[in-house]
Design an enzyme around this catalytic site. Structure first.
Site, mmCIF file in Angstrom:
data_model
loop_
_atom_site.group_PDB
_atom_site.id
_atom_site.type_symbol
_atom_site.label_atom_id
_atom_site.label_comp_id
_atom_site.label_asym_id
_atom_site.label_seq_id
_atom_site.Cartn_x
_atom_site.Cartn_y
_atom_site.Cartn_z
ATOM 1 N N LYS A 22 -142.717 -30.842 9.008
ATOM 2 C CA LYS A 22 -141.587 -30.056 8.492
ATOM 3 C C LYS A 22 -140.517 -30.993 7.926
ATOM 4 O O LYS A 22 -140.032 -30.795 6.817
ATOM 5 C CB LYS A 22 -140.984 -29.209 9.621
ATOM 6 C CG LYS A 22 -139.623 -28.633 9.284
ATOM 7 C CD LYS A 22 -139.042 -27.837 10.423
ATOM 8 C CE LYS A 22 -138.271 -28.640 11.434
ATOM 9 N NZ LYS A 22 -136.908 -29.019 11.031
ATOM 10 N N ASN A 23 -140.147 -32.021 8.700
ATOM 11 C CA ASN A 23 -139.033 -32.870 8.270
ATOM 12 C C ASN A 23 -139.378 -33.719 7.053
ATOM 13 O O ASN A 23 -138.478 -34.249 6.395
ATOM 14 C CB ASN A 23 -138.559 -33.755 9.427
ATOM 15 C CG ASN A 23 -137.761 -32.965 10.455
ATOM 16 O OD1 ASN A 23 -137.481 -31.782 10.232
ATOM 17 N ND2 ASN A 23 -137.414 -33.592 11.560
ATOM 18 N N ARG A 95 -129.536 -26.490 8.555
ATOM 19 C CA ARG A 95 -128.636 -27.577 8.201
ATOM 20 C C ARG A 95 -129.222 -28.496 7.114
ATOM 21 O O ARG A 95 -128.529 -29.014 6.264
ATOM 22 C CB ARG A 95 -128.449 -28.368 9.501
ATOM 23 C CG ARG A 95 -127.251 -29.112 9.571
ATOM 24 C CD ARG A 95 -127.136 -29.821 10.881
ATOM 25 N NE ARG A 95 -125.987 -30.670 10.751
ATOM 26 C CZ ARG A 95 -126.030 -31.811 10.137
ATOM 27 N NH1 ARG A 95 -127.158 -32.261 9.648
ATOM 28 N NH2 ARG A 95 -124.939 -32.524 10.016
ATOM 29 N N CYS A 119 -123.148 -26.408 15.036
ATOM 30 C CA CYS A 119 -124.538 -26.742 15.337
ATOM 31 C C CYS A 119 -124.621 -26.972 16.826
ATOM 32 O O CYS A 119 -123.665 -27.418 17.448
ATOM 33 C CB CYS A 119 -124.918 -28.001 14.563
ATOM 34 S SG CYS A 119 -126.489 -28.653 15.051
ATOM 35 N N ASP A 307 -135.722 -36.181 19.182
ATOM 36 C CA ASP A 307 -136.360 -34.860 19.123
ATOM 37 C C ASP A 307 -137.395 -34.658 20.226
ATOM 38 O O ASP A 307 -137.734 -33.521 20.550
ATOM 39 C CB ASP A 307 -137.027 -34.652 17.757
ATOM 40 C CG ASP A 307 -136.002 -34.424 16.659
ATOM 41 O OD1 ASP A 307 -134.805 -34.576 16.937
ATOM 42 O OD2 ASP A 307 -136.400 -34.093 15.541
ATOM 43 N N VAL A 329 -128.321 -40.526 20.363
ATOM 44 C CA VAL A 329 -128.266 -40.067 18.963
ATOM 45 C C VAL A 329 -127.375 -38.835 18.827
ATOM 46 O O VAL A 329 -126.494 -38.786 17.964
ATOM 47 C CB VAL A 329 -129.684 -39.791 18.412
ATOM 48 C CG1 VAL A 329 -129.615 -39.279 16.978
ATOM 49 C CG2 VAL A 329 -130.536 -41.052 18.481
#
Ligand code: UD1
Length: 420
Positions: A22-23, A95, A119, A307, A329
């Site tokens: 996806k990214n 986003r 967010c 993630d 992060v």
């Protein structure tokens, strides 16, 4: 709205194919509007809500988009763009839509893009993107929640990121490819998705060198052409399956997986007792005993990916010993840990550090996904819980995982999607 019902305790076994990333797909789809002639074909695009949002946005801009879901392929023809505005309704849903700013400025010399707004991962600003475009010569104003950017043609220069920003690097890179002169990006993000985007852009005719290193050099070219590209495999989905095997136990094989993108993740799983085997185009993992404890600190790539922190929190929750997880992060990224406590996990959070004393079994209960990765962490935990776990607000998970329940069921998990 759907929820997932998981009855834990079954070991995983079998082979699963990892979808395209996806990214990586998101910036590549946005970058496709840089070609003012022809149709780009993007392959192995996962069928996800975030991809739907991207397609909607491209269509609002005037691109002709065809999404063949059965073939996981999206074709984009952007010869006639009719708008330069990315509305709040779409950017607030995803986003990453902010990454349309670079391609719009490069292609049309103007862009009006909504600010992403609140967010669930702390403040998450876009100031570095904006500073970068100012350096490339764009005039940028903010009005009523929108960024309004203009330029005749962007011009090259040197931009140093205060800290590596993944989508920030991609956004600036997409703006710089047709700028006059040469752009140097210092302290660029090193993520494999940045490299995939650079490969896509270079095939289109861009002249980018150094992608995957801290210094990228982009020589501006006059125009880009439409191309055919296959998106890289999703390293975060792959990491989720690896962690699912670590909590549930068993032995699984991942096809369409690049272990080289998962170096730190695989090392941590090995340290805590998993055995792994690299294969051509994939890998296998076997977890035949209770996992041991580990320490991780999230860090920009090639460091440990933030993630996958919730998935590893789930692994630590049932590991034999005390693990420590530091999040550097994003602030506010221990939402999954708070829900895991409701399942009986022994987690203490102090500032940006979680200390987790593993318990032998978690207890199934009702929990809530607060974002995509927290939701995946809860699914990972539920596989190791007694009785039934109900995971609500699963639409968050659907933004990044295509039918996670079907993939895990095919590996032997007892998991079902039902209307909530
Ligand atoms: C991307 C990924 C996301 C992943 C994250 C970190 C996509 C679509 N999303 O998000 O899944 O969790 O990388 O690996 O690829 N920052 C600023 N100012 C900015 C930009 C970022 O201060 O202008 C800060 C952020 O608040 C964060 C850190 O930099 O603390 C890293 O964020 P960044 O790499 O930009 O994350 P994203 O690109 O948004």
């Amino acid at each position: 709205m759907d929820k997932l019902i998981v009855r834990g305790g079954r070991k995983l076994k079998g082979t699963v194919r990892v979808d395209g990333s996806k990214n990586a797909a998101l910036p590549i789809l946005f970058a496709s509007i840089l070609a003012d002639k022809g149709t780009s074909v993007i392959r192995d695009v996962p069928e996800l809500r975030d991809i739907r949002t991207t397609v909607d946005l491209l269509e609002i801009l005037g691109a002709k988009v065809k999404w063949d879901k059965s073939a996981n392929t999206i074709s984009i023809n952007a010869e006639n763009l009719t708008s330069h505005e990315a509305p709040y309704e779409l950017v607030s849903q995803m986003r990453a839509s902010f990454m349309v700013l670079g391609p719009l400025l490069a292609r049309l010399g103007k862009a009006k893009v909504s600010l992403p707004g609140g967010c669930s991962l702390g403040q998450r600003p876009v100031d570095l993107h904006i500073k970068g475009f100012r350096m490339l010569g764009a005039s940028i104003d903010e009005n009523a929640g929108y960024i309004i950017a203009e330029c005749d043609r962007l011009s090259g220069g040197t931009f140093c990121f205060d800290r590596p920003s993944h989508t920030g690097t991609e956004n600036i890179m997409m703006g710089a490819v047709t700028a006059t002169g040469t752009t140097t990006i210092i302290n660029a993000a090193l993520d494999p998705e940045v490299v995939d985007l650079a490969e896509f852009l270079n095939n289109m005719g861009a002249a980018i060198s150094g992608a995957g290193t801290p210094t990228m050099i982009i020589k501006g070219v006059k125009e880009l052409r439409a191309v055919d590209h296959t998106v890289m495999p999703d390293r975060l989905v792959a990491g989720t399956y690896l962690c699912a095997c670590a909590t549930a136990g068993g032995s699984i094989t991942l096809d369409n997986c690049r272990p080289q993108d998962l170096g730190m993740v695989i090392q941590k799983l090995q340290e805590s007792g998993a055995s792994t085997e690299m294969k051509n185009g994939g890998m296998s993992i076997t977890c035949d005993k209770r996992m041991g404890p580990f320490d991780i600190t999230t860090f920009p790539y090639p460091g440990f990916p933030t993630d996958l922190q919730p998935n590893f929190t789930a692994v630590a929750a049932v590991a034999d010993g005390v693990s420590r997880i530091r999040e550097t992060v994003f602030e506010d990224r221990f939402a999954a840990a708070m829900e895991l406590k409701r399942m009986g996990a022994n987690v203490t959070i102090s500032s940006n550090e979680a200390t987790i004393e593993g318990v032998e079994r978690l207890q199934g209960t009702s929990v809530m996904a607060s974002d995509i990765r927290a939701g995946a962490g809860l699914v990972t935990a539920a596989l190791a819980a007694d009785n039934e776990t109900q995971i609500r607000r699963i639409y968050h998970v659907d933004t990044g995982y295509h039918k996670i329940e079907e993939k895990l069921s095919s590996l032997g998990a007892d998991i079902q999607r039902v209307p909530d």
